[in-house]
Design a protein around this motif. Sequence first.
Motif: not given
Length: 396
Positions: A111-127, A290-302
């Motif tokens: 989703d636009w408004g989220t960022g790097v999907p760490v757990s999805v990446f972790a699963n892909i890398l584990a596989a 704001i477009c960022a979908k939660g505080p964990e995604w808030y950008s401090d530059t824009v």
Amino acid sequence: MAGTKSLFVPGPTNVPDDIRRAIDVPMEDHRAPDLPRFTLPLFADLKKIFKTETGQVFLFPASGTGGWEAAITNTLNPGDKVLAARFGQFSHLWIDLCQRLGLDIQVVECDWGTGVPVSVFANILAADTQHKIKAVLATQNETATGVQSDIAALRTAMDAVGHPALLYVDGVSSIGSVDFRMDEWGVDLAVSGSQKGFMLPAGLAIMAASQRALEASKTASMHRCYFDFKDMIATNATGYFPYTPPMTLLRGLRASVDRMLGEGLDNIFARHNFLAEGVRRAVAAWGLEICAKGPEWYSDTVTAIVVPEGFDANAVIGRAYHNYGLSLGAGLSVVAGKVFRIGHLGDLNELMLMSAIAGAEMAMRDEGLSVEAGSGVAAAQEFYRLNQRVSAIAAQ
Ligand SMILES: *Cc1c(COP(=O)(O)O)cnc(C)c1O
């Protein structure tokens, strides 16, 4: 117009006077015998900005996009598999660049408004037990949506599954503005550009490569010439460049790095967080999202601000520019017309940013949005007033 235009796009950012003066110098000999006295300390100080002791810094006459191309072509082979996520225009363009350069890129759509999907990446890398994935690409700050991702968490996830892929970070709108730790986070290729947190005109790709990345560059077979690390390494070692460097920008970069190290990186990061929070308070007071979908995604530059259904964000941007000489960032691609952006990075303080908040508020009212006059301004004023950063002024 009388007075100055207000530049609040997330790059290019305002160039402070001392940096402008540093650039305004007579042309000089880029092969002068004493040039290394200038360049070698500059390379050394840039490493402090990237927080790397073991990596090597590179300066290419290019914009950030050129830095991406250098990072990719120096370290990979045609057809190599790489992993990336698409959640905004810049992460998209990076993927596009990899595809056009002939890599086999696995894209995770987010989703636009989220960022790097760490757990999805972790699963892909584990596989990926055969370690076919050679590179993981992460956009630390997605400038199109105002989303900041957790690079430390990504490194932790990569280590947890023991995957040896190189880690590439697009830090064009984050390095030097928000926390970035190349060595600690095990970043192999970090890319930035001159016209954002470095407060310079566009024209320099500023990047760093880890020892692992440099090792990979010795055998990487993608075509490259202008961007070849090898030529840079050979000439930079003695303080020179393989071709004519943009000396004025390098003089500006010296002033920029002095400014950044003078303020202190931690103070810069705290200032950006503080300024960003005032903007977020204003948006909440306007009753907007704001477009960022939660505080964990808030950008401090824009911050990307979503206009309500039935309104055109580009019309707000047009009003801001024509009526008040205020440049706001446009929504790009998927979010075109749906968001406008306030860039809050670089040489900025609270009262400068108040002009953007006030101008955006006026432009939205001009466009007929039902935001209460003064609401966002008041919210930001009170936040800045009650949480003053005394040290910021005292330090100057
Ligand atoms: C600005 C930006 C870029 C592109 O940089 P250019 O200097 O325009 O080539 C890439 N990534 C991010 C995150 C950016 O903000």
